[in-house]
Motif scaffolding. Sequence first.
Motif, PDB file in Angstrom:
ATOM      1  N   UNK A 249      -3.487 -10.657   7.042  1.00 19.36           N
ATOM      2  CA  UNK A 249      -3.529 -11.001   6.087  1.00 19.36           C
ATOM      3  C   UNK A 249      -4.467  -9.746   4.623  1.00 19.36           C
ATOM      4  N   UNK A 250      -4.817  -9.102   5.647  1.00 21.50           N
ATOM      5  CA  UNK A 250      -6.214  -8.070   5.319  1.00 21.50           C
ATOM      6  C   UNK A 250      -5.415  -7.165   3.607  1.00 21.50           C
ATOM      7  N   UNK A 251      -6.584  -7.253   2.740  1.00 23.05           N
ATOM      8  CA  UNK A 251      -6.593  -6.201   1.060  1.00 23.05           C
ATOM      9  C   UNK A 251      -6.074  -5.178   1.583  1.00 23.05           C
ATOM     10  N   UNK A 252      -6.734  -4.490   2.228  1.00 22.03           N
ATOM     11  CA  UNK A 252      -6.546  -3.055   3.094  1.00 22.03           C
ATOM     12  C   UNK A 252      -5.619  -2.227   3.768  1.00 22.03           C
ATOM     13  N   UNK A 253      -4.733  -3.719   4.129  1.00 22.42           N
ATOM     14  CA  UNK A 253      -3.114  -2.986   4.703  1.00 22.42           C
ATOM     15  C   UNK A 253      -2.254  -2.644   3.612  1.00 22.42           C
ATOM     16  N   UNK A 254      -2.751  -3.969   2.691  1.00 24.11           N
ATOM     17  CA  UNK A 254      -2.001  -4.414   1.819  1.00 24.11           C
ATOM     18  C   UNK A 254      -1.964  -3.323   0.700  1.00 24.11           C
ATOM     19  N   UNK A 255      -3.211  -2.935   0.618  1.00 23.34           N
ATOM     20  CA  UNK A 255      -3.752  -1.248  -0.306  1.00 23.34           C
ATOM     21  C   UNK A 255      -3.002  -0.270   0.775  1.00 23.34           C
ATOM     22  N   UNK A 256      -2.390   0.039   1.814  1.00 24.71           N
ATOM     23  CA  UNK A 256      -2.097   0.796   2.290  1.00 24.71           C
ATOM     24  C   UNK A 256      -0.502   0.740   2.177  1.00 24.71           C
ATOM     25  N   UNK A 257      -0.191  -0.387   2.096  1.00 23.91           N
ATOM     26  CA  UNK A 257       1.537  -0.518   2.074  1.00 23.91           C
ATOM     27  C   UNK A 257       1.462   0.013   0.588  1.00 23.91           C
ATOM     28  N   UNK A 258       0.934  -0.478  -0.303  1.00 19.83           N
ATOM     29  CA  UNK A 258       0.896  -0.024  -1.805  1.00 19.83           C
ATOM     30  C   UNK A 258       0.793   1.295  -1.818  1.00 19.83           C
ATOM     31  N   UNK A 259       0.361   2.248  -1.327  1.00 18.23           N
ATOM     32  CA  UNK A 259      -0.175   3.134  -0.901  1.00 18.23           C
ATOM     33  C   UNK A 259       1.238   3.790  -0.436  1.00 18.23           C
ATOM     34  N   UNK A 260       1.685   4.152   0.127  1.00 20.75           N
ATOM     35  CA  UNK A 260       2.844   4.155   0.934  1.00 20.75           C
ATOM     36  C   UNK A 260       4.675   4.385  -0.709  1.00 20.75           C
ATOM     37  N   UNK A 261       3.907   3.472  -1.185  1.00 20.22           N
ATOM     38  CA  UNK A 261       5.238   3.122  -2.105  1.00 20.22           C
ATOM     39  C   UNK A 261       4.469   3.916  -3.734  1.00 20.22           C
ATOM     40  N   UNK A 262       3.179   4.068  -3.564  1.00 21.08           N
ATOM     41  CA  UNK A 262       3.346   5.056  -4.765  1.00 21.08           C
ATOM     42  C   UNK A 262       2.496   6.082  -4.661  1.00 21.08           C
ATOM     43  N   UNK A 263       3.380   7.010  -2.940  1.00 24.26           N
ATOM     44  CA  UNK A 263       3.127   8.572  -2.105  1.00 24.26           C
ATOM     45  C   UNK A 263       4.014   8.833  -4.092  1.00 24.26           C
ATOM     46  N   UNK A 264       2.438   9.913  -3.834  1.00 22.12           N
ATOM     47  CA  UNK A 264       4.047  11.177  -4.520  1.00 22.12           C
ATOM     48  C   UNK A 264       5.466  11.535  -3.665  1.00 22.12           C
ATOM     49  N   UNK A 265       6.059  12.474  -4.139  1.00 17.39           N
ATOM     50  CA  UNK A 265       7.220  13.140  -4.037  1.00 17.39           C
ATOM     51  C   UNK A 265       6.175  14.129  -3.047  1.00 17.39           C
TER      52      UNK A 265
ATOM     53  N   UNK B 122       4.878  13.213   0.082  1.00 20.26           N
ATOM     54  CA  UNK B 122       4.016  13.145   1.034  1.00 20.26           C
ATOM     55  C   UNK B 122       4.835  11.610   1.425  1.00 20.26           C
ATOM     56  N   UNK B 123       4.246  11.430   2.787  1.00 17.61           N
ATOM     57  CA  UNK B 123       5.012  10.237   3.693  1.00 17.61           C
ATOM     58  C   UNK B 123       3.660   9.918   3.970  1.00 17.61           C
ATOM     59  N   UNK B 124       3.301   8.561   4.376  1.00 19.04           N
ATOM     60  CA  UNK B 124       2.387   7.767   4.961  1.00 19.04           C
ATOM     61  C   UNK B 124       2.082   7.244   5.706  1.00 19.04           C
ATOM     62  N   UNK B 125       2.349   7.446   6.982  1.00 14.85           N
ATOM     63  CA  UNK B 125       2.170   6.837   8.107  1.00 14.85           C
ATOM     64  C   UNK B 125       1.034   5.469   8.522  1.00 14.85           C
ATOM     65  N   UNK B 126       1.185   4.223   8.697  1.00 22.60           N
ATOM     66  CA  UNK B 126       0.274   3.453   9.069  1.00 22.60           C
ATOM     67  C   UNK B 126      -0.200   3.197  10.037  1.00 22.60           C
ATOM     68  N   UNK B 127      -1.401   3.217  10.981  1.00 21.12           N
ATOM     69  CA  UNK B 127      -1.596   2.963  12.219  1.00 21.12           C
ATOM     70  C   UNK B 127      -2.440   1.374  11.703  1.00 21.12           C
ATOM     71  N   UNK B 128      -2.221   0.342  12.885  1.00 25.22           N
ATOM     72  CA  UNK B 128      -2.464  -0.839  13.553  1.00 25.22           C
ATOM     73  C   UNK B 128      -3.739  -0.804  14.282  1.00 25.22           C
ATOM     74  N   UNK B 129      -4.467  -0.636  14.201  1.00 23.77           N
ATOM     75  CA  UNK B 129      -6.251  -0.316  14.773  1.00 23.77           C
ATOM     76  C   UNK B 129      -5.803  -1.857  15.608  1.00 23.77           C
ATOM     77  N   UNK B 130      -5.367  -3.247  15.621  1.00 25.00           N
ATOM     78  CA  UNK B 130      -4.918  -3.792  17.100  1.00 25.00           C
ATOM     79  C   UNK B 130      -4.992  -3.910  17.982  1.00 25.00           C
ATOM     80  N   UNK B 131      -5.918  -3.433  19.177  1.00 18.31           N
ATOM     81  CA  UNK B 131      -6.069  -3.364  20.039  1.00 18.31           C
ATOM     82  C   UNK B 131      -6.606  -2.064  20.979  1.00 18.31           C
ATOM     83  N   UNK B 132      -6.771  -1.336  19.968  1.00 16.99           N
ATOM     84  CA  UNK B 132      -8.344  -0.283  19.962  1.00 16.99           C
ATOM     85  C   UNK B 132      -9.873  -0.865  20.629  1.00 16.99           C
ATOM     86  N   UNK B 133     -10.210  -0.517  21.705  1.00 16.40           N
ATOM     87  CA  UNK B 133     -11.316  -1.406  22.245  1.00 16.40           C
ATOM     88  C   UNK B 133     -12.581  -0.790  21.697  1.00 16.40           C
TER      89      UNK B 133
END
Length: 188
Positions: free
Chosen positions: A16-32, A34-45
């Motif tokens: 439930x991270x606010x920062x993940x949510x902020x990135x999802x909002x960035x995807x929605x607000x990205x200008x024409x 611009x594509x935003x690919x969100x990478x999940x850091x889970x599993x990065x040792x």
Amino acid sequence: MPTTHVFAFAGSLREGSYNRALLRAAQEEAPEGVTIEIFDLTGVPLYNADLEAKGDPDRVTALKDGIRTADAVLIATPEYNHGVPAVTKNAVDWASRPPKDSPLDGKPVGIIGASPGMTGSARGQSQLRQAFEFTNSYCMPQPEILVARAHEKFDEEGRLTDEKTRSFLGKYLTAFEEWATRVSEDGR
């Protein structure tokens, strides 16, 4: 119109991270364009030179490949104890290796962040900027996104509901696209 591909990650593993949510909002607000690919850091040792010597783990390879193929990197970092959290810094540490072949070398970087606190991750962002001096990355200096009192700006589903923040995020992303384009044209 060419597309600017932004590789993004949040420096938090919390579902439930606010920062993940902020990135999802960035995807929605990205200008024409611009594509935003969100990478999940889970599993990065945690970074470990012994582990690196055996070859990058799969999640590290995916992180580095994502950065390398992107036009720019966007990081949403929380702030823990007045500083950049280990999850965020660990991702940067892995991506900085090896220094002569780092995917961060010359890469345009944007840093945003959300926090329940009053400073909205300002100290964490400031510390993170210092790491990018070593990696020879180009951090956009202004504008900044410092989402304070994040618990009041996102709903239960993690949707950014604060229209003022949403509007400013859109302006930030437009400036970031311009920054990334300028950096790419000047030095890459």
